[in-house]
Design an enzyme around this catalytic site. Sequence first.
Site, PDB file in Angstrom:
ATOM      1  N   CYS A   1     -17.074  59.184  51.668  1.00 23.13           N
ATOM      2  CA  CYS A   1     -17.009  58.240  52.781  1.00 23.13           C
ATOM      3  C   CYS A   1     -18.234  57.340  52.794  1.00 23.13           C
ATOM      4  O   CYS A   1     -19.363  57.824  52.814  1.00 23.13           O
ATOM      5  CB  CYS A   1     -16.937  58.986  54.094  1.00 23.13           C
ATOM      6  SG  CYS A   1     -17.156  57.856  55.461  1.00 23.13           S
TER       7      CYS A   1
ATOM      8  N   ASP B   1     -22.799  62.941  55.547  1.00 30.58           N
ATOM      9  CA  ASP B   1     -22.242  61.656  55.941  1.00 30.58           C
ATOM     10  C   ASP B   1     -22.551  61.309  57.388  1.00 30.58           C
ATOM     11  O   ASP B   1     -23.127  60.269  57.671  1.00 30.58           O
ATOM     12  CB  ASP B   1     -20.735  61.631  55.729  1.00 30.58           C
ATOM     13  CG  ASP B   1     -20.225  60.227  55.970  1.00 30.58           C
ATOM     14  OD1 ASP B   1     -20.581  59.355  55.164  1.00 30.58           O
ATOM     15  OD2 ASP B   1     -19.544  60.000  56.982  1.00 30.58           O
TER      16      ASP B   1
ATOM     17  N   THR C   1     -44.240  15.050  64.553  1.00 26.99           N
ATOM     18  CA  THR C   1     -44.140  14.695  65.960  1.00 26.99           C
ATOM     19  C   THR C   1     -43.224  15.637  66.717  1.00 26.99           C
ATOM     20  O   THR C   1     -42.070  15.821  66.342  1.00 26.99           O
ATOM     21  CB  THR C   1     -43.616  13.256  66.096  1.00 26.99           C
ATOM     22  OG1 THR C   1     -44.348  12.454  65.182  1.00 26.99           O
ATOM     23  CG2 THR C   1     -43.783  12.742  67.497  1.00 26.99           C
TER      24      THR C   1
ATOM     25  N   CYS D   1     -19.334  55.409  55.140  1.00 27.22           N
ATOM     26  CA  CYS D   1     -19.589  54.871  56.477  1.00 27.22           C
ATOM     27  C   CYS D   1     -21.056  54.495  56.682  1.00 27.22           C
ATOM     28  O   CYS D   1     -21.381  53.410  57.124  1.00 27.22           O
ATOM     29  CB  CYS D   1     -19.156  55.850  57.553  1.00 27.22           C
ATOM     30  SG  CYS D   1     -18.762  55.036  59.096  1.00 27.22           S
TER      31      CYS D   1
ATOM     32  N   ASP E   1     -37.925  19.254  65.583  1.00 26.56           N
ATOM     33  CA  ASP E   1     -37.593  19.384  66.997  1.00 26.56           C
ATOM     34  C   ASP E   1     -36.109  19.150  67.232  1.00 26.56           C
ATOM     35  O   ASP E   1     -35.642  19.163  68.353  1.00 26.56           O
ATOM     36  CB  ASP E   1     -38.449  18.467  67.870  1.00 26.56           C
ATOM     37  CG  ASP E   1     -38.349  17.017  67.447  1.00 26.56           C
ATOM     38  OD1 ASP E   1     -37.451  16.701  66.640  1.00 26.56           O
ATOM     39  OD2 ASP E   1     -39.154  16.205  67.907  1.00 26.56           O
TER      40      ASP E   1
ATOM     41  N   ASP F   1     -42.011  19.090  60.559  1.00 28.44           N
ATOM     42  CA  ASP F   1     -42.035  17.728  61.045  1.00 28.44           C
ATOM     43  C   ASP F   1     -43.296  17.627  61.916  1.00 28.44           C
ATOM     44  O   ASP F   1     -43.718  18.621  62.498  1.00 28.44           O
ATOM     45  CB  ASP F   1     -40.779  17.484  61.888  1.00 28.44           C
ATOM     46  CG  ASP F   1     -40.679  16.046  62.330  1.00 28.44           C
ATOM     47  OD1 ASP F   1     -40.952  15.172  61.494  1.00 28.44           O
ATOM     48  OD2 ASP F   1     -40.343  15.799  63.499  1.00 28.44           O
TER      49      ASP F   1
ATOM     50  N   ASP G   1     -17.155  52.671  66.610  1.00 21.61           N
ATOM     51  CA  ASP G   1     -18.536  53.075  66.416  1.00 21.61           C
ATOM     52  C   ASP G   1     -18.997  52.863  64.994  1.00 21.61           C
ATOM     53  O   ASP G   1     -20.001  53.392  64.557  1.00 21.61           O
ATOM     54  CB  ASP G   1     -18.754  54.523  66.841  1.00 21.61           C
ATOM     55  CG  ASP G   1     -17.644  55.392  66.364  1.00 21.61           C
ATOM     56  OD1 ASP G   1     -17.069  55.054  65.325  1.00 21.61           O
ATOM     57  OD2 ASP G   1     -17.339  56.398  67.029  1.00 21.61           O
ATOM     58  N   CYS G   2     -18.257  52.082  64.249  1.00 20.15           N
ATOM     59  CA  CYS G   2     -18.655  51.823  62.870  1.00 20.15           C
ATOM     60  C   CYS G   2     -18.012  50.491  62.518  1.00 20.15           C
ATOM     61  O   CYS G   2     -16.858  50.254  62.877  1.00 20.15           O
ATOM     62  CB  CYS G   2     -18.132  52.947  61.992  1.00 20.15           C
ATOM     63  SG  CYS G   2     -18.304  52.680  60.239  1.00 20.15           S
TER      64      CYS G   2
END
Length: 720
Positions: A375, A701, A421, A377, A615, A419, A26-27
């Site tokens: 920390c 934190d 065209t 985090c 393109d 560009d 989760d981090c």
Amino acid sequence: MLDEAHIGQLAAEGKSTLRYKVAHMDCPSCATKIETAVGRLPGVEDVSLSYHSQVLRLKLDEAATPREQLEGTIRGLGFGVEDMDRIPVLVEGETDVAAPAKQPWWMTPKARLTGLIGLFVAVGFLVSWFAPALEDYALVPAALVGLAVFGRRALALARVGSPFSIEMLMSIATAGALIIGETAEASIVVLLFAVGELLEGVAAGSARSGIEALAALVPRTALVIDGEIAREVPASRLEIGQVVLVRPGDRVPADGKVVDGESDVDESPVTGESVPVPKQVGSAVIAGGINATGALQVRVMRAAADNTIARIIHLVEEAQASKSPTARFIERFSARYTPFVILVAVLTVLVPPLAFGADWHTWIYRGLALLLIGCPCALVLSTPAAITSGIAAGARRGLLIKGGGALETIGRVRAIAFDKTGTLTQGRPQVTDLVSLTGNERSLLGMAAAVENGSSHPIARAILDRAAGDGIPLRPARGQKALPGRAAQAVVGGKLVEVGSPRHALERCGPESIPADRIAALEDEGKTVVVVLADAQPVGLIALRDEPRPDALRGIAALRELGVRSVMLTGDNGRTGQAIGRKLGIEVKADLLPENKLSEIAALKVGAPVAMVGDGINDGPALAAADVGIAMGGGTDVALETADAALLGNRVEGVADLIALSRATMTNIHQNVAVALGLKAVFLVTTLLGVTDLWLAILADTGATVLVTLNALRLLRRAK
Ligand code: ADP
Ligand code: MG
């Protein structure tokens, strides 16, 4: 004898490439932790773990480290791990793709742990309420449960090379608080930490689902036409060459080509282009488009695993995993930040009592609170969270950004080269005038068509279409050759015939024989004129017009509003270029050979980064020369591969959208960094002054981490 390379190769042969799905990260620093830990095992090579796709790839010499040990190491750190090649992907029957079963968040091990600690804390408080004599001990069990879980993880991390983990800081603080008798504080710290982890997990999950929404665009089933009847099969099992029936209102189940029927298809979910695209026999359709009006029969051209959406998802995942320059900078910063705060914490504990005879209890307490502030985090998360959301938000609107670096740069761009065209214009020129100088128009067209047969230039296609439309048979030609940016040539009827720019004609046969006035008149109307030469003598002129894209004017205006200068680069001549440029309100640099386009880009680069929009077909080098190459190619392979970003819909306005998205992402990053660092700074001061409790420090934190993640998610919700 074997040389070193050979030995290396032999060793590599004993290695197997493994892919694992890692759960509960989760981090982003979790990913780094796992990479470090796994990388230190003997026999492991090329470890890469994408935080966002949760896929761990590595090479393993199973003689040195058995798989079980590898998997055990990851589990020991508190993460789930599953061998991807053992996850069944296809299951017989109706349910086609078996995604690894998803637990609702309140069923996850994290949620159960949080519930348990919460229960112990609640009971603890009740006990100390009713039996004040037990107050000092009532909350010890809650703290011990947390300490047991997080402390074990901290030790596992320390053993594999990450001693300064948040788990370690938190465990020391909890243990310290227990020792100095602050039991209530200790229990609240573990509880808040568990709650924070839980919330982060939930938030990270919704960031991930941002891109999974794309996969959901492909319908689960398809109607395969099998003789007279249509049979329902899982879309993931469609095979190349099968023909599927797409009824009005259905979603297209596969990338393919229309073989029967006529309809409008809304491809906006994939390309972001809101106008439905008319489709007839021969048109390409992409999986996920919504068929609006008529029934279509579509021949499947790509299997589900490599259709456009699958490739987009893959590119997006790779992009999200790439580290942007800001993210790298912050990682380097936090690698120093944590040890520094630990040092400050140690000094805080030792110096006042030893040097000034201050109270030990007070300063130990303050030192412990400082540890929690150490920390990083939220800070580490600040950039990748925003980048992930930004990239996913773009992908949902047909803006494909291929890395965090590109996303960061696009917003700083001050000039954009286009560009002409196929980028500012539709790239489908039509022949408007035929001027024969020697014979008749039909023979002129026949000769030109013979030369252009085989060229992929839009001009070539236009001439061939016109010849076919007029019923002119193709004359045989040999030695067809392209002179990029100038002409096409071939030998037709024994003569060297060339079809090329007026400039090319001028170089070939001098100014005398060229009807300069007629060319100029046509060019002033915004038409492109090519001169047909036979053995270096002009025999005719062909004028073509390529209409600007309908939103080109708006797209350029939107860029001007963002303070970005737009310049059109074209190999076409100055008059045609200016005529189109006036219409669109864009600066023009014309008469450019491919190499001149590169020097124009280099000139624009001075001072601020430059983007080039093309393109992707004949402007690869220019795309690469710019700081950011943006391809506008409706998802062609070349466009997806060569550029840093691609506009899946052919919308010029998409360029301004990209810049706005990039700027919003950068603002988001700055907000995140400010929240993360700001909260730390405030708590650093209040802790030293003694007004911060331990539980407030941990809240600073986990709270910041949650705030940062939620803030980043706002990018996903950004309206168009
Ligand atoms: P753009 O910058 O518009 O993409 P190019 O660099 O591809 O244009 O080509 C520049 C000019 O060279 C064209 O306007 C045309 O005059 C000439 N040219 C290039 N290829 C061809 C061809 N196959 N047939 C005729 N003319 C060509
Ligand atoms: Mg071009």
